[in-house]
Design a protein around this motif. Structure first.
Motif, PDB file in Angstrom:
ATOM      1  N   GLU A 183       3.271 -45.318 126.599  1.00 50.42           N
ATOM      2  CA  GLU A 183       4.014 -44.615 127.676  1.00 50.42           C
ATOM      3  C   GLU A 183       4.143 -43.181 127.385  1.00 50.42           C
ATOM      4  O   GLU A 183       4.039 -42.259 128.169  1.00 50.42           O
ATOM      5  N   ASP A 184       4.357 -42.706 126.015  1.00 49.33           N
ATOM      6  CA  ASP A 184       4.475 -41.407 125.668  1.00 49.33           C
ATOM      7  C   ASP A 184       2.999 -40.739 125.849  1.00 49.33           C
ATOM      8  O   ASP A 184       2.986 -39.691 126.285  1.00 49.33           O
ATOM      9  N   LYS A 185       2.140 -41.176 125.490  1.00 49.64           N
ATOM     10  CA  LYS A 185       0.569 -40.558 125.612  1.00 49.64           C
ATOM     11  C   LYS A 185       0.195 -40.648 127.159  1.00 49.64           C
ATOM     12  O   LYS A 185      -0.115 -39.423 127.564  1.00 49.64           O
ATOM     13  N   ARG A 186       0.518 -41.479 127.789  1.00 53.16           N
ATOM     14  CA  ARG A 186       0.590 -41.519 129.457  1.00 53.16           C
ATOM     15  C   ARG A 186       1.137 -40.260 130.194  1.00 53.16           C
ATOM     16  O   ARG A 186       0.436 -39.615 130.842  1.00 53.16           O
ATOM     17  N   GLN A 187       2.406 -40.097 129.739  1.00 56.09           N
ATOM     18  CA  GLN A 187       3.014 -39.121 130.211  1.00 56.09           C
ATOM     19  C   GLN A 187       2.443 -37.642 129.789  1.00 56.09           C
ATOM     20  O   GLN A 187       2.430 -36.778 130.427  1.00 56.09           O
ATOM     21  N   GLN A 188       2.026 -37.686 128.505  1.00 58.69           N
ATOM     22  CA  GLN A 188       1.584 -36.160 128.080  1.00 58.69           C
ATOM     23  C   GLN A 188       0.380 -35.773 128.790  1.00 58.69           C
ATOM     24  O   GLN A 188       0.159 -34.808 129.174  1.00 58.69           O
ATOM     25  N   GLU A 189      -0.465 -37.006 129.155  1.00 57.67           N
ATOM     26  CA  GLU A 189      -1.898 -36.629 129.827  1.00 57.67           C
ATOM     27  C   GLU A 189      -1.424 -36.152 131.232  1.00 57.67           C
ATOM     28  O   GLU A 189      -1.995 -35.036 131.774  1.00 57.67           O
ATOM     29  N   GLU A 190      -0.603 -36.910 131.769  1.00 61.34           N
ATOM     30  CA  GLU A 190      -0.103 -36.478 133.393  1.00 61.34           C
ATOM     31  C   GLU A 190       0.428 -35.037 133.222  1.00 61.34           C
ATOM     32  O   GLU A 190       0.308 -34.242 134.251  1.00 61.34           O
ATOM     33  N   ALA A 191       1.346 -34.720 132.280  1.00 55.64           N
ATOM     34  CA  ALA A 191       1.921 -33.489 132.384  1.00 55.64           C
ATOM     35  C   ALA A 191       1.017 -32.403 132.115  1.00 55.64           C
ATOM     36  O   ALA A 191       0.928 -31.377 132.638  1.00 55.64           O
TER      37      ALA A 191
ATOM     38  N   GLU B  28      -0.810 -31.996 135.763  1.00 61.06           N
ATOM     39  CA  GLU B  28      -0.123 -31.447 136.662  1.00 61.06           C
ATOM     40  C   GLU B  28       0.270 -29.964 136.441  1.00 61.06           C
ATOM     41  O   GLU B  28       0.572 -29.200 137.369  1.00 61.06           O
TER      42      GLU B  28
ATOM     43  N   ASN C 138       3.503 -32.073 122.935  1.00 63.64           N
ATOM     44  CA  ASN C 138       4.256 -33.262 122.515  1.00 63.64           C
ATOM     45  C   ASN C 138       5.195 -33.248 121.280  1.00 63.64           C
ATOM     46  O   ASN C 138       5.432 -34.391 120.737  1.00 63.64           O
TER      47      ASN C 138
ATOM     48  N   ASP D  23       9.370 -29.525 130.276  1.00 59.67           N
ATOM     49  CA  ASP D  23      10.684 -30.028 130.609  1.00 59.67           C
ATOM     50  C   ASP D  23      11.931 -29.108 130.544  1.00 59.67           C
ATOM     51  O   ASP D  23      13.048 -28.965 131.030  1.00 59.67           O
TER      52      ASP D  23
END
Length: 428
Positions: A297-305, A308, A331, A374
């Motif tokens: 989940e951490d890695k997915r959020q990093q890639e999306e950020a 974006e 990260n 963030d």
């Protein structure tokens, strides 16, 4: 020169007393402490002998007495002092063991029998395999000396390992006095690198104290499930390292980080790649790999950020193109708006300062600028439409990240001017 020869040396007395003048007088002790069996020597005798050969008023920390017979025939009596001499950090100062051949004294400071990083060791070596007319030049090219040197190095390291296991407080005393010199070992002695690494002590986020009392074995015993690397950070001083923004994600994940603030540390870590099959990673260098501690989940959020905010990173890169090699979403950060990261193969700040102090040319390299999307300041920056003000705010964030990393600003005056303009705007 004759004090430890096994037979008495007799000369006519030079006493001023008339009744003793001209009488035969034995001028040597005719006993060599190191030739006696260990069971026949008291601790007090070992201590007194140390004071005699080391010219020290304090007892030694520990000692090792050993006799080798077989292919080589020699006896060694090695001591670790309690206090560092004033010239310990002068690598050119005389150092080494007292050399005897068949109990005949040959020379002080025979440096060929131990590597330079063990120069604090005092003691005696008595060989039956060397010639009585041996010189320093002959010692440098003698295969027997090389064999003895290998064995002596191992013996000193074993002596320190034994002390560390037997008495942690005594070993801490040793480390406080001689630890910085022992840190020269990984670069100078490849064959014993693992053994030396086990003797090193560090400050750590686990204790949060400046005292260097954490071993690599201690660190490994506390590693998080899924953690595969030993993380560390280097800085000019302990406070700067402890408050570095690079530690934020490690605090969040509960991962321990070694804090290295001695001037020699970054140079040492260039030679210390792994310990106990675990690689070291500088938390302020290259891509941060948290292994399995970082969830999918951490890695997915990093890639999306990263996707974006691609436009934002490109705008910052354009605004700071003279100062950075890359801008990317971080990260590493949880609280700070931005940080500087050293490229995987670039020279760190400590090494640059060492080279500059030595008058050597320092290769030019730009840092990687990582932003925390963030953070309110970064979000405010992203909403800025004016190019000039965007560049101004980007430069302020970059300078703040430079200061947080412990480095000096190239143009402090420009930073102060920008900050003053922003403060005036807020006041109005």
């Amino acid at each position: 020169y004759s004090d430890h020869i096994s037979f008495p040396v007799v000369m006519k007395s030079e006493s001023e007393e008339e009744d003793k003048k001209g009488e035969d007088e034995t001028i040597n002790d005719a006993t060599a402490l190191w030739t006696l069996p260990r069971t026949e020597i008291k601790d007090e005798e070992y201590k007194e002998f140390y004071k005699h050969i080391a010219h020290d008023f304090e007892d030694p920390l520990t000692w090792s007495h050993n006799k080798v017979e077989g292919k080589l025939d020699y006896t060694s009596l090695l001591y670790i002092p309690k206090r560092a001499p004033f010239d310990l950090y002068n690598r050119e100062a005389p150092r080494g063991l007292k050399l005897y051949v068949q109990r005949v004294f040959i020379m002080d400071d025979a440096e060929q029998f131990l590597p330079l990083y063990l120069r604090f060791t005092k003691g005696v070596i008595d060989s039956n395999d060397l010639s009585l007319n041996v010189s320093r030049e002959i010692l440098q090219n003698d295969s027997t000396v090389e064999s003895i040197r290998t064995a002596m190095t191992k013996r000193v390291l074993d002596m320190l390992s034994k002390l560390a296991k037997k008495d942690a407080d005594q070993y801490q005393s040793f480390w406080n006095e001689f630890g910085t010199v022992l840190k020269e070992g990984p670069a100078e002695d490849f064959s014993n690198k693992e053994k030396i690494a086990g003797l090193l002590r560090f400050a750590s986020t686990h204790t949060g104290e400046e005292t260097q009392n954490v071993s690599l074995d201690d660190y490994i015993s506390r590693m998080k499930e899924g953690q595969k690397k030993i993380y560390y950070i280097t800085a000019d001083n302990f406070v700067a390292a402890k408050s570095s923004p690079h530690l934020e994600v490690f605090r969040k994940k509960g991962i321990e980080v070694l804090i290295l603030s001695d001037r020699i540390d970054e140079w040492m870590m260039g030679y210390l790649n792994e310990y106990d099959s675990k690689q070291f990673q500088d938390v302020a260098r290259g891509d941060l790999d948290l292994g399995e501690v970082e969830t999918e989940e951490d890695k997915r959020q990093q890639e999306e950020a990263a996707k974006e905010h691609k436009e934002l990173t490109e705008r910052i890169k354009k605004a700071l193109e003279e100062s950075v090699q890359e801008v990317r979403v971080t990260n590493r950060l949880t609280d700070s708006p931005a940080c500087l990261v050293t490229g995987e193969f670039d020279m760190g700040a400590q090494m640059k300062k060492i080279m500059e102090a030595a008058g050597q040319a320092v290769p030019d390299s730009k840092p990687i600028f990582e932003i925390n999307v963030d953070h309110p300041l970064v979000q405010r920056l992203e909403s800025e439409q004016g190019d000039e003000r965007f560049s101004e705010l980007s430069a302020v964030l970059f300078d703040q990240a430079t200061l947080a990393s412990g480095e000096q600003l190239k143009d402090p005056g420009a930073y102060v001017s920008r900050l003053n303009r922003l403060l005036l705007e807020l006041a109005n």
